[in-house]
Design a protein around this motif. Structure first.
Motif, short mmCIF file in Angstrom:
data_model
loop_
_atom_site.label_atom_id
_atom_site.label_comp_id
_atom_site.label_asym_id
_atom_site.label_seq_id
_atom_site.Cartn_x
_atom_site.Cartn_y
_atom_site.Cartn_z
N UNK A 4 9.26 -1.39 11.28
CA UNK A 4 7.81 -1.27 11.15
C UNK A 4 7.44 -0.40 9.95
N UNK A 5 6.34 -0.73 9.30
CA UNK A 5 5.86 0.02 8.14
C UNK A 5 4.53 0.67 8.51
N UNK A 6 4.39 1.99 8.34
CA UNK A 6 3.11 2.65 8.66
C UNK A 6 1.95 2.02 7.90
N UNK A 7 0.80 1.90 8.57
CA UNK A 7 -0.37 1.28 7.97
C UNK A 7 -1.21 2.34 7.27
N UNK A 8 -1.85 2.01 6.15
CA UNK A 8 -2.70 2.98 5.46
C UNK A 8 -3.84 3.46 6.36
N UNK B 220 -2.43 -5.00 13.12
CA UNK B 220 -1.66 -3.88 12.58
C UNK B 220 -2.49 -2.59 12.58
N UNK B 221 -3.82 -2.73 12.38
CA UNK B 221 -4.69 -1.56 12.42
C UNK B 221 -4.70 -0.94 13.82
N UNK C 192 0.81 -1.22 0.00
CA UNK C 192 0.00 0.00 0.00
C UNK C 192 0.84 1.26 0.00
N UNK C 193 2.09 1.16 0.45
CA UNK C 193 2.96 2.33 0.45
C UNK C 193 3.73 2.48 -0.86
N UNK C 194 3.59 1.50 -1.75
CA UNK C 194 4.23 1.61 -3.05
C UNK C 194 3.32 2.40 -4.00
N UNK C 195 3.92 3.19 -4.88
CA UNK C 195 3.15 4.00 -5.82
C UNK C 195 2.31 3.13 -6.75
N UNK C 196 1.07 3.51 -6.89
CA UNK C 196 0.22 2.85 -7.87
C UNK C 196 -0.50 1.61 -7.38
N UNK C 197 -0.32 1.22 -6.13
CA UNK C 197 -1.01 0.03 -5.62
C UNK C 197 -2.19 0.49 -4.77
#
Length: 648
Positions: free
Chosen positions: A155-159, A240-241, A96-101
């Motif tokens: 850790x990767x931020x969640x959308x 994760x949410x 979700x943090x990648x462009x275009x996904x």
């Protein structure tokens, strides 16, 4: 005489019926007893906020356990669900943090990841003929490793659009609880009303008989493990949410909690029995236990002991139930039995409500003028944090404060639970040493809404309001460590760096400070950087491995003393002679190593002072005083020349 015999038979029948009722509903009985006992022991237990907290804290374990229920009913085991949950959440956050996904596609990828892991497990068990224990143990390692590879250990931020799963509806009803209820109903439907549900019971009861009766056992097992993977993915997304970030190390050990919930709920590890409502009750028992023990300020170490005893008693109850001929819970349960179960649950709720209402009178009108402060530490398996606790407890005793200390055991979700418990308990203020700065944010924001001031200690909290951060200057400490090591090496040489736990502000700041300090020494070359998670044993293992690739290394910088001491053990006679090691924290063991000459230097913090100042600021914040946003506690490079005069 005949009349006496009839009376005796009736009495015996009543006693037998009561005994059978208790045996058939042992988990429900245990839950009622726990709720009543904790309501009597703690006036903070039976509040709306705390009961909702229990639901939220049970949600992830319950969702995992529903998937594991399918596997256990079919006489299998799934040890991989915790790792699959972490991997699925990481895939979602990363994609979700990648462009275009699009986020919707990212969610589908996460769910597909969980199902794929389940299918691999099912294939290895069905067609590879591997024992389910071995197959899922392998997946546990693979999924966790892939999660770390994808996230690079951070850790990767969640959308934001998905993070709403961790929020509430109408400002009070937690979404994780709604998801848990939905999955529970789905599980009950699958087990009771579908062909595959009946197949699970048949396979678990007698796999060979099921095969001879025409069931396609191998394909059924593929579907069973796919269900487990699907539910693990959902649990990972919900977890994760809640934390607003995908933690690659999240849900460690959750597979054991899930299995425990299923067994406590009445399922047999031998297969053939189990039900969705029992699993839900089992998950609630674990959540109630942890919540209640937190409210009663019971040590996290003792909590593990208590939960272990509960699991053992649950298995013992299963054995007793079988010997007593209690009715197994299997497919095709008649409508009459379900009606009796519904009546049983209704009566249990009425009895529990009546008794709990009576016990609540014990706490009515009671009040205390003593201020209560909650301190949540990332771990107590590290001397540095033990000293923070020591300094905090000494200051609390001096000031007459009721201080409750909890140990998150380096589990961000467990710390979130502890912070929520503090909030629902209505403490005067909270002190938090975050496992992860991002993951602590949602729980701290809940405290903000409740107007409870929060003090950060040693590490900051992101995306939430803290009244103050009491910390050492980690950046300056990293620079001082670089200078000390470089000058000891004469400005020339090769070094390795042992990094702390990914995602923590302490590790980032110390590493950044060290890198900045090395800019003044171009002759020093960093040949390797590896995380060892602030742990001595991991420091030993990582350093041992690095020495295979870099046997002629001249120096080591470890971002805490525990990793430095592990590195010293790996270096053996080289430590302090041909290889210089610099640590960070100034712990008692670290200072002893400095005195002995095996550790060249430690960038010493003053952990007891951190604890003392944190408690002092927590009280001032509770009184409404305006505090400095950042309270810096000085650091100092301690070497053999000045260690004797360092008081810590």
């Amino acid at each position: 005489m005949a009349t006496d015999t009839l009376k005796g038979s009736a009495g015996a029948g009543s006693a037998s019926g009561l005994r059978r009722l208790l045996l058939d509903n042992g988990a429900l009985t245990a839950l009622i007893v726990l709720v009543i006992a904790l309501s009597a022991l703690s006036g903070d237990f039976l509040t709306t906020d705390n009961l909702l907290n229990i639901g939220v804290q049970a949600a992830v374990t319950a969702i995992l356990a529903f998937g594991v229920t399918f596997v256990i009913v079919s006489a299998g085991i799934d040890l991989s669900v915790g790792s699959v949950a972490a991997l699925s959440a990481t895939v979602l956050a990363w994609s979700a943090t990648q462009d275009g996904v699009p986020v919707v596609l990212a969610v589908l990828l996460a769910i597909a990841t969980g199902i794929a892991c389940g299918l691999v497990n099912g294939f290895l068990v069905s067609y590879g003929k591997l024992p389910s224990f071995i197959a899922t143990l392998a997946m546990l390692s693979v999924a966790r490793g892939l999660s770390l590879v994808i996230s690079q250990g951070s850790p990767i931020p969640f959308p934001d659009s998905v993070s709403h799963l961790g929020d509430t509806l109408g400002g009070w009803l937690p979404v994780p609880v709604l998801v848990m209820i939905a999955i529970w109903l789905l599980t009950a439907f699958v087990l009771r009303r579908t062909y595959i549900g009946r197949s699970m019971y048949a396979i678990g009861g007698n796999e060979e008989a099921a095969r001879l009766s025409g069931l396609r056992v191998k394909k059924q097992k593929l579907a069973i493990y796919a269900f487990s993977g699907l539910f693990a993915a959902i649990a990972g997304i919900v977890l994760a949410s809640r934390l607003s970030s995908a933690q690659p190390q999240a849900a460690q050990g959750y597979e054991l909690d899930a299995i425990a919930a299923v067994v406590i709920g009445g399922a047999s590890l031998a297969g053939g029995t189990g039900k969705a409502s029992g699993t839900l009750i089992g998950a609630l028992i674990l959540a109630v236990l942890r919540n209640g023990l937190n409210l009663l300020s019971v040590s996290a170490f003792w909590q593990q002991v208590v939960i272990g005893v509960v699991i053992a008693l649950a298995v013992l109850l299963d054995t007793v139930r079988r010997k007593a001929g209690a009715t197994p819970v299997a497919a095709g349960t008649g409508g009459g039995n379900r009606g009796k179960q519904a009546v049983t649950y209704l009566l249990a709720a009425v009895v529990a409500a009546a008794i709990v209402g009576a016990t609540s009178l014990l706490h009515s009108g009671s009040s205390s003028t003593t201020k209560k402060v909650g301190l949540s530490l990332s771990t107590l398996n590290n001397p540095f944090f033990v000293q923070i606790r020591s300094g905090a407890e000494a200051e609390a005793k001096k000031l007459g404060v009721d201080l409750t200390v909890t140990d998150a055991q380096n589990d961000a979700s467990q710390q979130a639970n502890q912070l929520q418990n503090f909030t629902s308990e209505g403490v005067s203020s909270i002190i938090v040493n975050p496992v992860d700065s991002d993951a602590a944010g949602p729980a701290v924001r809940s405290a903000n809404k409740a107007d409870i001031p929060v003090i950060g200690v040693d590490r900051g909290v992101n995306k939430a309001q803290t009244a103050a951060l009491v910390a050492s200057d980690n950046v300056e400490g990293g620079e001082l460590g670089a200078k000390a090591l470089a000058e000891k090496l004469g400005g020339q040489g090769t070094i390795v760096i042992l990094q702390g736990q990914a995602g923590t502000s302490a590790s980032r700041e110390r590493g950044a400070g060290f890198a900045e300090g090395l800019k003044d020494y171009p002759g020093i070359k960093v040949v390797a950087k590896q995380p060892a998670d602030f742990d001595r044993t991991k420091g030993l293992d990582v350093m041992t491995n690095l020495l295979q690739a870099h046997p002629d290394v001249d120096g080591v910088f470890a971002e805490n003393d525990e990793m430095a001491l592990g590195a010293i053990k790996a270096l053996g006679s080289k430590a302090g002679k041909s290889v210089q090691v610099v640590g960070f924290d100034g712990t008692p063991d670290g200072l002893t190593a400095v005195e002995n000459g095996t550790l060249f230097a430690s960038v010493a913090q003053q952990p007891k002072e951190l604890g003392r100042i944190a408690v002092d600021n927590a009280l001032r914040a509770a009184d409404g005083e305006k505090l400095s946003q950042l309270v810096k506690v000085p650091v100092k490079v301690v070497t053999k020349e000045n260690v004797a005069g360092f008081g810590g």
